[in-house]
Scaffold this motif. Structure first.
Motif, short mmCIF file in Angstrom:
data_model
loop_
_atom_site.label_atom_id
_atom_site.label_comp_id
_atom_site.label_asym_id
_atom_site.label_seq_id
_atom_site.Cartn_x
_atom_site.Cartn_y
_atom_site.Cartn_z
N ARG A 93 41.00 48.99 74.88
CA ARG A 93 40.40 50.12 75.60
C ARG A 93 39.19 49.68 76.43
N ASP A 94 38.36 48.80 75.87
CA ASP A 94 37.14 48.42 76.58
C ASP A 94 37.40 47.47 77.74
N ARG A 95 38.63 47.02 77.90
CA ARG A 95 38.97 46.17 79.04
C ARG A 95 39.24 46.99 80.30
N LEU A 96 39.49 48.29 80.13
CA LEU A 96 39.86 49.14 81.27
C LEU A 96 38.61 49.60 82.02
N LYS A 97 38.02 48.65 82.71
CA LYS A 97 36.88 48.93 83.58
C LYS A 97 37.20 48.41 84.96
N GLY A 98 36.56 49.00 85.97
CA GLY A 98 36.83 48.55 87.33
C GLY A 98 36.08 49.39 88.33
N SER A 99 36.72 49.62 89.47
CA SER A 99 36.07 50.36 90.56
C SER A 99 36.10 51.85 90.26
N TRP A 100 35.30 52.59 91.00
CA TRP A 100 35.29 54.05 90.84
C TRP A 100 36.64 54.64 91.18
N ALA A 101 37.44 53.95 91.98
CA ALA A 101 38.74 54.47 92.39
C ALA A 101 39.86 54.07 91.45
N GLY A 102 39.54 53.32 90.39
CA GLY A 102 40.55 53.02 89.38
C GLY A 102 41.14 51.64 89.43
N ALA A 103 40.68 50.77 90.36
CA ALA A 103 41.22 49.42 90.46
C ALA A 103 40.55 48.53 89.42
N THR A 104 41.32 47.58 88.88
CA THR A 104 40.82 46.82 87.74
C THR A 104 41.27 45.36 87.78
N GLY A 105 40.52 44.51 87.10
CA GLY A 105 40.89 43.11 86.96
C GLY A 105 40.60 42.27 88.19
N TYR A 106 40.93 40.99 88.11
CA TYR A 106 40.71 40.09 89.24
C TYR A 106 41.45 40.51 90.51
N PRO A 107 42.68 41.03 90.40
CA PRO A 107 43.37 41.47 91.63
C PRO A 107 42.94 42.86 92.09
N GLN A 108 42.15 43.57 91.25
CA GLN A 108 41.81 44.97 91.52
C GLN A 108 43.07 45.81 91.72
N PHE A 109 43.96 45.72 90.75
CA PHE A 109 45.18 46.53 90.74
C PHE A 109 44.89 47.90 90.18
N MET A 110 45.60 48.90 90.66
CA MET A 110 45.63 50.17 89.98
C MET A 110 46.46 50.01 88.70
N PRO A 111 46.26 50.88 87.69
CA PRO A 111 46.96 50.70 86.42
C PRO A 111 48.48 50.60 86.54
N SER A 112 49.08 51.40 87.42
CA SER A 112 50.54 51.34 87.57
C SER A 112 50.98 49.97 88.08
N ALA A 113 50.16 49.34 88.93
CA ALA A 113 50.48 48.00 89.43
C ALA A 113 50.34 46.97 88.32
N VAL A 114 49.34 47.15 87.46
CA VAL A 114 49.20 46.23 86.33
C VAL A 114 50.45 46.28 85.46
N LEU A 115 50.93 47.49 85.18
CA LEU A 115 52.13 47.64 84.36
C LEU A 115 53.32 46.91 84.97
N ARG A 116 53.45 46.98 86.29
CA ARG A 116 54.65 46.44 86.95
C ARG A 116 54.54 44.97 87.34
N LEU A 117 53.32 44.53 87.69
CA LEU A 117 53.23 43.25 88.40
C LEU A 117 52.37 42.19 87.73
#
Length: 382
Positions: A215-239
């Motif tokens: 749970r504490d890993r889900l941090k990112g931009s105000w718009a919901g992008a996360t991680g080194y690629p700044q993926f949205m959560p649905s993109a993380v799930l798929r890619l």
């Protein structure tokens, strides 16, 4: 990050990092959706209609019932989409509305409060293709060349473009955002202009938790992008992709996984191997621009694509007097290209391949895609 969601990005993050994740194309203003009309109070009736025979739970109108009621709506939707009850119980009840997220969203160029603001590209380029981003990108590219070359062979995407996106999005992993994704996404969904998008991303974030993401890993931009690629959560799930061979795809902690995931994104967006994104050119004085205006209407980001000309081969552009100002490696004479003049006539101009449009799929902004391409070229001293 895939879908046009990548329009969204980290405005505050971009300033700190020299990144451009959320820079919305100034020429593609968001449609302004008026707030929903107040729900009228029905007139009392002498004999109320009987309730339906079966009603498992009361219908919730998200706006009318406030944020607390909207949280119940989100919980209901999460259940319907298969999110585990334990995940819902651990996350949804404690969500708090985040007004800062809405302030940042509405302050975007081309956003609700300033839909007609059209800044020039040159100042944007100066702040997003900086000497710091170039030098640090060159150093990381050299240090990671063996792994980058392997990723390029595996997915067919130019390694320099992967590094440039990484630099733009997170300043090479140093600034990935500190917003808690779940309340940020819930707040944006509740606000309502893009409810379908952000509700889906909120549910995707819950599914990441179901899949084992802390749970504490889900941090990112105000718009919901996360991680080194700044993926949205649905993109993380798929890619999200394993790039270092350890058997997991950790886009928050593994640079190789982040770069490989960006490569998968671009490949899925149609990247053609061995074709460069574009080249700078010189347009002759008095050039007849009306003769190359594209009549095609893009199904999304139409104002972004409206800046692009008709397609011509490099050979045909040369015959029209459009002259490359540098090398043309990666662009064959028969490659189909479109022309863009981001600062208008008699200024900078570029011929763009279809791979430029793959970068646009990552973030549908001409300014973003051009600055990624130019940073990529500078990293490899092209």
């Amino acid at each position: 990050m895939i879908e046009w969601v990548r329009l969204l990005a980290v405005m505050a993050l971009s300033s700190a990092a020299g990144a451009a994740m959320v820079q919305r194309d100034p020429l593609a203003p968001l449609p302004v959706t008026p707030p929903p009309a107040p729900i009228p109070t029905p007139a009392p009736t002498p004999t109320p209609a009987p309730p339906p025979a079966v009603q498992l739970r009361p219908a919730i109108t998200p706006i009318a019932s406030g944020f607390e009621g909207y949280k119940r709506f989100l919980a209901d939707r999460a259940r319907r989409e298969g999110v585990r009850e334990a995940t819902i119980a651990a996350t949804v009840p404690g969500l708090q509305y985040n007004g800062r997220v809405i302030t940042l969203d509405r302050g975007q160029p081309g956003g609700v409060n300033n839909p007609n603001f059209i800044p020039p590209f040159a100042p944007y380029r100066r702040t997003h293709v900086t000497s710091s981003l170039i030098s640090r990108g060159q150093a990381r590219y050299a240090a990671n060349y063996t792994r980058l070359a392997a990723i390029e062979r595996r997915f067919g995407v130019e390694a320099s473009v992967l590094m440039a996106i990484y630099g733009h999005e997170t300043s090479y992993g140093t600034v990935t955002g500190n917003f808690d994704l779940l309340p940020a996404l819930a707040t944006l969904a509740y606000e309502g202009r893009r409810r379908t998008l952000f509700e889906s991303e909120f549910i995707a974030a819950l599914k990441l938790i179901d899949r084992g993401t802390p749970r504490d890993r889900l941090k990112g931009s105000w718009a919901g992008a996360t991680g080194y690629p700044q993926f949205m959560p649905s993109a993380v799930l798929r890619l999200a992709t394993d790039g270092d061979g350890d058997g997991s795809a950790n886009i928050w902690g593994s640079e190789a996984d982040g770069l490989a995931s960006i490569a998968v994104y671009l490949r899925e967006a149609g990247w053609k191997p061995n074709v460069h994104w574009g080249i700078p050119v010189r347009v002759p004085y008095g050039f007849n621009r009306q003769s190359i205006v594209s009549r095609l209407v893009a199904p999304r980001c139409s104002q972004v694509y409206k800046r692009h000309s008709q397609w011509r081969t490099l050979r045909e552009w040369r015959e029209m007097g459009i002259v490359p100002t540098g090398g043309t490696s990666g662009i064959a004479e028969n490659e189909q290209l479109s022309l863009i003049e981001p600062d208008g006539p008699d200024a900078t101009a570029y011929l763009l391949s279809t791979n430029y449009r793959s970068i646009l799929d990552y973030n549908c902004s001409n300014f973003y895609a051009l600055s990624v391409g130019l940073l990529a070229d500078a990293i490899v001293r092209r």
